[in-house]
Design a protein around this motif. Structure first.
Motif, PDB file in Angstrom:
ATOM      1  N   ASP A 120       0.768  -1.192  -0.077  1.00  0.00           N
ATOM      2  CA  ASP A 120      -0.151   0.254   0.020  1.00  0.00           C
ATOM      3  C   ASP A 120       0.878   1.379   0.124  1.00  0.00           C
ATOM      4  OD1 ASP A 120      -2.425  -1.387  -0.160  1.00  0.00           O
ATOM      5  OD2 ASP A 120      -2.891  -1.294   2.158  1.00  0.00           O
ATOM      6  N   VAL A 121       0.493   2.158  -0.871  1.00  0.00           N
ATOM      7  CA  VAL A 121       1.448   3.327  -1.069  1.00  0.00           C
ATOM      8  C   VAL A 121       0.464   4.653  -0.716  1.00  0.00           C
ATOM      9  CG1 VAL A 121       2.538   4.979  -2.650  1.00  0.00           C
ATOM     10  CG2 VAL A 121       2.895   2.536  -2.966  1.00  0.00           C
ATOM     11  N   TYR A 122       0.905   5.075   0.355  1.00  0.00           N
ATOM     12  CA  TYR A 122       0.196   6.500   0.984  1.00  0.00           C
ATOM     13  C   TYR A 122       1.005   7.606   0.799  1.00  0.00           C
ATOM     14  CZ  TYR A 122      -2.541   2.892   3.446  1.00  0.00           C
ATOM     15  OH  TYR A 122      -3.263   1.817   3.956  1.00  0.00           O
ATOM     16  N   ALA A 123       0.241   8.992   0.738  1.00  0.00           N
ATOM     17  CA  ALA A 123       1.015   9.965   0.313  1.00  0.00           C
ATOM     18  C   ALA A 123       1.277  11.040   1.303  1.00  0.00           C
ATOM     19  CB  ALA A 123       0.496  10.537  -0.903  1.00  0.00           C
ATOM     20  N   SER A 124       2.338  11.430   1.490  1.00  0.00           N
ATOM     21  CA  SER A 124       2.545  12.849   2.465  1.00  0.00           C
ATOM     22  C   SER A 124       2.182  13.874   1.520  1.00  0.00           C
ATOM     23  CB  SER A 124       3.733  12.951   3.030  1.00  0.00           C
ATOM     24  OG  SER A 124       4.769  12.835   2.000  1.00  0.00           O
ATOM     25  N   GLY A 125       2.091  15.026   2.126  1.00  0.00           N
ATOM     26  CA  GLY A 125       1.937  16.330   1.381  1.00  0.00           C
ATOM     27  C   GLY A 125       2.976  17.370   1.951  1.00  0.00           C
ATOM     28  N   ALA A 126       3.318  18.374   1.077  1.00  0.00           N
ATOM     29  CA  ALA A 126       4.342  19.378   1.335  1.00  0.00           C
ATOM     30  C   ALA A 126       3.301  20.118   2.431  1.00  0.00           C
ATOM     31  CB  ALA A 126       4.745  20.102   0.230  1.00  0.00           C
ATOM     32  N   ILE A 127       4.214  20.939   3.367  1.00  0.00           N
ATOM     33  CA  ILE A 127       3.780  21.967   4.118  1.00  0.00           C
ATOM     34  C   ILE A 127       3.431  23.287   3.424  1.00  0.00           C
ATOM     35  CG2 ILE A 127       4.270  23.342   6.312  1.00  0.00           C
ATOM     36  CD1 ILE A 127       5.671  20.872   7.454  1.00  0.00           C
ATOM     37  N   THR A 128       4.522  23.549   2.761  1.00  0.00           N
ATOM     38  CA  THR A 128       4.428  24.962   1.810  1.00  0.00           C
ATOM     39  C   THR A 128       4.496  24.674   0.472  1.00  0.00           C
ATOM     40  OG1 THR A 128       7.048  25.050   2.028  1.00  0.00           O
ATOM     41  CG2 THR A 128       5.678  26.097   3.687  1.00  0.00           C
ATOM     42  N   VAL A 129       4.039  25.591  -0.220  1.00  0.00           N
ATOM     43  CA  VAL A 129       3.913  25.218  -1.989  1.00  0.00           C
ATOM     44  C   VAL A 129       5.479  25.473  -2.463  1.00  0.00           C
ATOM     45  CG1 VAL A 129       3.483  26.738  -4.028  1.00  0.00           C
ATOM     46  CG2 VAL A 129       1.878  26.700  -2.115  1.00  0.00           C
ATOM     47  N   GLY A 130       5.687  23.897  -3.059  1.00  0.00           N
ATOM     48  CA  GLY A 130       7.065  23.924  -3.679  1.00  0.00           C
ATOM     49  C   GLY A 130       8.289  23.598  -2.860  1.00  0.00           C
ATOM     50  N   ARG A 131       7.625  23.471  -1.583  1.00  0.00           N
ATOM     51  CA  ARG A 131       8.448  23.103  -0.370  1.00  0.00           C
ATOM     52  C   ARG A 131       9.349  24.332  -0.014  1.00  0.00           C
ATOM     53  NH1 ARG A 131      11.726  19.891  -2.311  1.00  0.00           N
ATOM     54  NH2 ARG A 131      12.631  19.336  -0.357  1.00  0.00           N
ATOM     55  N   ALA A 132       8.828  25.567  -0.439  1.00  0.00           N
ATOM     56  CA  ALA A 132       9.916  26.676  -0.468  1.00  0.00           C
ATOM     57  C   ALA A 132       9.892  27.443   0.749  1.00  0.00           C
ATOM     58  CB  ALA A 132       9.390  27.862  -1.741  1.00  0.00           C
ATOM     59  N   GLY A 133       8.963  27.009   1.516  1.00  0.00           N
ATOM     60  CA  GLY A 133       8.865  27.610   2.842  1.00  0.00           C
ATOM     61  C   GLY A 133       8.286  29.054   2.933  1.00  0.00           C
ATOM     62  N   GLU A 134       7.327  29.522   1.932  1.00  0.00           N
ATOM     63  CA  GLU A 134       7.010  30.834   1.762  1.00  0.00           C
ATOM     64  C   GLU A 134       5.510  31.118   1.717  1.00  0.00           C
ATOM     65  OE1 GLU A 134       8.657  32.445  -1.795  1.00  0.00           O
ATOM     66  OE2 GLU A 134      11.009  32.297  -1.069  1.00  0.00           O
ATOM     67  N   GLN A 135       4.811  30.024   1.471  1.00  0.00           N
ATOM     68  CA  GLN A 135       3.405  29.946   1.593  1.00  0.00           C
ATOM     69  C   GLN A 135       2.893  28.747   1.717  1.00  0.00           C
ATOM     70  OE1 GLN A 135       1.858  31.168  -2.739  1.00  0.00           O
ATOM     71  NE2 GLN A 135      -0.080  30.498  -2.031  1.00  0.00           N
ATOM     72  N   LEU A 136       1.825  28.513   2.540  1.00  0.00           N
ATOM     73  CA  LEU A 136       1.334  27.495   2.911  1.00  0.00           C
ATOM     74  C   LEU A 136       0.630  26.721   1.777  1.00  0.00           C
ATOM     75  CD1 LEU A 136      -0.515  28.120   6.515  1.00  0.00           C
ATOM     76  CD2 LEU A 136       1.470  26.907   5.904  1.00  0.00           C
TER      77      LEU A 136
END
Length: 429
Positions: A120-136
């Protein structure tokens, strides 16, 4: 007309170990579920488990599958096949793909690719857009697809204010944030642990404090917001100590350690071989001892692989140019059994039911081997001796730092929803 049952399977002659304890029993599986656990059971098909441990399938909370974007290094299918061979019935794909898994569309793509995989393959998601740390990132949209853990893995969220906002948002969604703890201002330009070996080798280093400052900050923010925080690949003595104190204080934090952070030290980098380049870097012998102590007392409740395949031509670059990362899915169980002086049940807890709970799949994975539960199982020969060979692994990449190392403990069978996907150590699909 009634649909006929699929052929029944009995896992015969094994020693069952799960969260409830240990007993000798046969296990019968029909139509994806365990239908009986007891003595002298029979079925249409027999899987030999003599001399073996029968356990809930392993769960990896930290897998890089590279797809989409870097399929030359790994795909969902090849990564999942390696996972099944390593005893895993569930893996969590990290979001540092190309494009990043920072939207419902990319998350759905990965989930779709995993539907026919042998685990089974589950997905995590990024906290910020593009993992750039600037926008949720739109966490609510991804949470609606079942995502329960969010991380910018590969990068730490640098802004205190951004991380606080992310925690407040996550608390409302009931999800967990996982952090790659690394202060860019302290470790920028570093390629290994900053210490005696980096000085000898002339390789710029990353100080332990780069990890520890972010651990300290996120513990404080967890206290402020009440958000569940998971600390990824902890590697230093003081990080372990701070997490121990946070848990004792009742804060909602969990932590993982990778196999390489309790089996290897920065001295390995003396060869200048990029196979030993990883992020966070390999640390000192004292740090390795602290990580082992954290695993022993439960401060670190999870063993993760941080499986990070890279195409050969990139890992053959000079040390300072090569990407960090190592393979892990097919060696994690054996490394844990070989290198940790812990009861087998505790090792299995760290590899199976503990991570299952953190990523919200404890209703299907890591469950006791008991009648009525889903048959996500692995059968482990704890005495099987074998030699690590990167070229023989299922991954598209071969970047294992354990090439030629003798290990003890190997998976004999893996069952996903009752289907044998590994039999006798061989992948079935």
């Amino acid at each position: 007309m009634p649909v006929p049952e699929s052929p029944s399977i009995v896992i015969k002659g094994g020693r069952v170990i799960d969260a409830t304890g240990e007993r000798t029993a046969d296990v019968v599986v029909v139509d994806g579920r365990i239908t009986a656990v007891g003595a002298d059971l029979s079925a249409d098909r027999t899987l030999d488990a003599s001399g073996c441990i029968v356990a809930p399938g392993l769960v990896d909370i930290h897998t890089h599958l590279r797809e989409p974007g870097k399929e030359e290094a790994e795909t969902v299918e090849t990564g999942a096949r390696g996972a099944a061979l390593g005893g895993y019935t569930a893996i969590l794909a990290m979001p540092n793909t190309t494009p990043a898994m920072d939207s419902a569309a990319v998350v759905q793509q990965v989930l779709d690719l995993g539907r026919t995989a042998p685990c089974d393959v589950y997905a995590s998601g990024a906290i910020t857009v593009g993992r750039a740390g600037e926008q949720l990132a739109p966490m609510a949209e991804m949470a609606a697809l079942g995502v329960r853990l969010f991380t910018d893995d590969g990068a730490g969220v640098q802004s205190n204010a951004m991380m606080r906002r992310a925690m407040e948002y996550a608390t409302g969604l009931g999800v967990t944030l996982a952090q790659h703890c690394e202060d860019d201002a302290l470790c920028g330009g570093g390629h290994m642990h900053e210490g005696e070996w980096s000085a000898r080798l002339g390789i710029p280093g990353q100080p332990a404090e780069a990890e520890e400052l972010m651990v300290m900050r996120d513990i404080a923010l967890a206290r402020l917001t009440g958000c569940r925080v998971h600390f990824q690949h902890m590697s230093t003595t003081r990080s372990v100590a701070m997490i121990r104190e946070a848990i004792a204080a009742g804060l909602p934090v969990t932590a993982e350690a990778t196999t390489h952070h309790f089996t290897l030290t920065h001295a390995e980098c003396a060869s200048y071989d990029p196979l030993y380049k990883v992020n966070p870097p390999l640390r000192t012998a004292d740090d390795v001892a602290a990580v082992k102590a954290g695993l022993a007392d439960g401060t670190i409740g999870i063993i993760a692989t941080d499986h990070a395949p890279h195409a050969a031509e990139t890992k053959e670059l000079p040390f300072d140019q090569a990407p960090p990362g190592m393979l892990g899915l097919e060696t994690a169980l054996a490394l844990a059994l070989t290198e940790l002086d812990l009861p087998v049940q505790q090792v299995l807890a760290a590899l199976s039911w503990n991570p299952a709970r953190v990523i919200g799949v404890g209703d299907t994975h890591g469950l006791p081997v008991a009648e009525g539960n889903p048959a996500n199982l692995c059968v482990i020969d704890p005495e099987a001796a074998w030699t690590v060979d990167g070229a023989a692994m299922a991954s598209r990449s071969t970047n294992t730092p354990y090439q030629g190392r003798e290990l003890k403990g190997r998976v004999r069978h893996t069952l996903l929803a009752g289907e044998p996907v590994v039999v006798g150590g061989e992948a079935q699909r």
